[in-house]
Design an enzyme around this catalytic site. Structure first.
Site, PDB file in Angstrom:
ATOM      1  CD  GLU A 262      -2.708  -1.465  -0.221  1.00 18.91           C
ATOM      2  OE1 GLU A 262      -2.957  -0.567  -0.954  1.00 18.91           O
ATOM      3  OE2 GLU A 262      -2.969  -2.538  -0.356  1.00 18.91           O
ATOM      4  CG  HIS A 265      -1.097   1.136  -4.374  1.00 20.97           C
ATOM      5  ND1 HIS A 265      -1.256   1.131  -5.745  1.00 20.97           N
ATOM      6  CD2 HIS A 265      -1.523  -0.057  -3.783  1.00 20.97           C
ATOM      7  CE1 HIS A 265      -1.770  -0.167  -5.966  1.00 20.97           C
ATOM      8  NE2 HIS A 265      -1.930  -1.177  -5.278  1.00 20.97           N
TER       9      HIS A 265
HETATM   10 CO    CO Z   1      -2.687  -3.009  -5.208  1.00 23.97          CO
END
Ligand code: CO
Length: 497
Positions: A262, A265
């Protein structure tokens, strides 16, 4: 800047603001909202969705777009006009009634899916799936397509990608990948992942996760990390990025690698140009490119030997109960164990793409009506056997495991595999640009790699389409070679084959 473009930008930013606000409310629903807030939240979200659709299909936006045709003053304007034209054209083709119907049906379908999965009974979900497929076919027909309906659906998540390209790519990947999984399976010495099921106190994991996200460059000035049932990355813009993770006391990888994923991201989101916030030039290209960033930091960096040469001694110190007496090699093997498994989200980086190929083939067959909804469990199990050599013992661990179809998201799955392939190709290019990359990681230095990602990928927002970007950055079109060579180079020594 022309007056027309200013007016166009105002509407564009409002649309972006509405999206960001909806995302923030979603984040809140998944993290802190009390259960009682659900019905009010549903109304708020439906209002935002309606406002978004109205703005996106506003005839005034259409007029401004025609006036701006061929009038872009620079690359930024050209990107914004091109992408907004695309979104506007798409949105006006889908009747509002159909949009509302899908929203309603998928709310019910999601609930039916949860219950069907609990009961492990696909027939309880089948009628809802049928209904969603019919509606999504109508969407595809409304939008239009050149070759097959699936193209129109895929285009929502990976603009510019075609079913034909994916078919070619996945067909070339299928055989060598399944063969390599077979070779690893037959290896005489396999790593033992059971040490990861020992006790890793949650409070220590929390500190570890925060530090590791910060370590790779995630800014907590412009972001935060919280807990949710399913990890995700969201937020309102580059200066406010929300990550979530989940902690399992008796399973080390869940939070630790989930956070790196994450945070990958999140690094992309934080790297998007703030001056273009709420406009396409300041937004991510596609789900596939987004996933490439998460996979790159989670796998190529976070599961590398260099990374753990740097961090394992510290990890052993903070988790003495679980890791005392466990060597670096044992640990590195454990976090890189490859084995065919039934559940996609638990799959390792080698077998993962096989799970996606399976879903891609089935959902295409469903949309094209080559497979009947009632035959999904059978089709699923047959493909599991063919691709991974194992068969689910029930629907819950088979065709009911993922939420996507219950939300009407057909065409979403392939972006995960694209992410893996893009990641390997980007990483190979980064290694060519920085031959001492592994050395840097071994010293816990990630700044140069992040700068490389920022300059080559993040800063461009939607300036390029994914296929252009990969060619610009790596010199070649997307191919399976960098991925295949990466996994061979990495896993052959671990399995001593
Ligand atoms: Co992902």
């Amino acid at each position: 800047m022309s007056n027309t473009y200013e007016m166009f930008l105002t509407i564009t930013r409002e649309i972006g603001q509405l999206e960001a606000t909806a995302a923030l409310l979603d984040w809140d629903s998944e993290t802190y909202m009390p259960k009682g807030g659900l019905s009010i939240r549903a109304e708020q979200q439906s209002l935002l969705a309606r406002l978004w659709h109205e703005r996106q299909t506003d005839p005034k936006l259409g007029e401004l777009l025609s006036k701006l045709d061929g009038k872009a003053e620079d690359e930024v304007a050209a990107t914004n006009i091109r992408e907004m034209r695309r979104n506007h054209k798409r949105a006006v083709k889908i009747p509002l009634k159909l949009v509302e119907q899908i929203a309603r049906v998928s709310t019910v379908a999601k609930d039916a899916w949860v219950k069907a999965r609990e009961a492990s009974a696909f027939d309880k979900f089948a009628p809802h799936l049928q209904e969603l497929l019919d509606l999504k076919r109508q969407v595809a027909d409304a939008i239009g397509y050149e070759r097959e309906r699936y193209d129109a659906l895929l285009d929502e998540y990976e603009p510019g990608a075609t079913t034909e390209d994916l078919k070619t790519l996945f067909e070339s990947l299928r055989t060598p990948l399944a063969k390599f999984v077979g070779e690893l399976n037959e290896a005489e010495r396999k790593p033992d992942p059971s040490i990861l099921d020992r006790r890793f106190p949650v409070e220590t994991q929390k500190l570890w996760c925060r530090q590791s996200a910060e370590g790779i460059g995630f800014s907590f000035e412009s972001g935060r990390i919280d807990v949710s049932a399913h990890p995700f990355c969201s937020g309102t813009g580059p200066s406010d990025v929300r990550l979530t993770t989940r902690y399992q006391e008796n399973f080390f990888p869940s939070a630790v690698f989930g956070t790196l994923h994450e945070a990958g991201h999140g690094l992309y989101e934080q790297g998007l140009p703030l001056e273009h916030v709420f406009t396409p030039r300041g937004q991510a290209i596609s789900l596939g490119i987004h996933e490439s960033q998460s996979r790159l930091w989670e796998n190529m960096v976070g599961r590398s030997r260099a990374y753990w040469e740097r961090y394992y001694p510290q990890c052993q110190t903070v988790f003495p109960e679980a890791l005392e007496g466990v060597s670096l090699d044992e640990f590195y093997g454990a976090v890189n164990t490859v084995r065919p498994s039934l559940v996609r989200v638990e799959a390792d980086e080698v077998t993962y793409n096989l799970h996606i190929i399976l879903r891609f083939e089935i959902e295409r067959d469903l949309i094209e009506q080559r497979v009947a909804v009632n035959d999904v469990p059978e089709a699923w199990n047959a493909k599991m056997k063919e691709l991974l050599g194992i068969t689910p013992s029930n629907d819950a661990e088979g065709c009911l495991q993922d939420i996507h179809w219950s939300m009407g998201s057909f065409g979403y799955f392939p972006t995960y595999a694209l992410g893996n392939l893009y990641a390997a190709q980007f990483y190979a290019a980064a290694e060519r640009a920085m031959p001492d990359l592994a050395e840097q990681i071994r010293r816990g230095e990630f700044g140069a790699l992040l700068d490389w990602m920022r300059t080559n990928i993040h800063h461009h927002g939607q300036r390029y389409r994914a296929n252009e970007l990969i060619r610009n950055v790596t010199g070649t079109p997307l191919s399976i070679e960098p991925f295949m060579s990466y996994i061979r180079r990495k896993f052959s020594p671990i399995y001593k084959i």
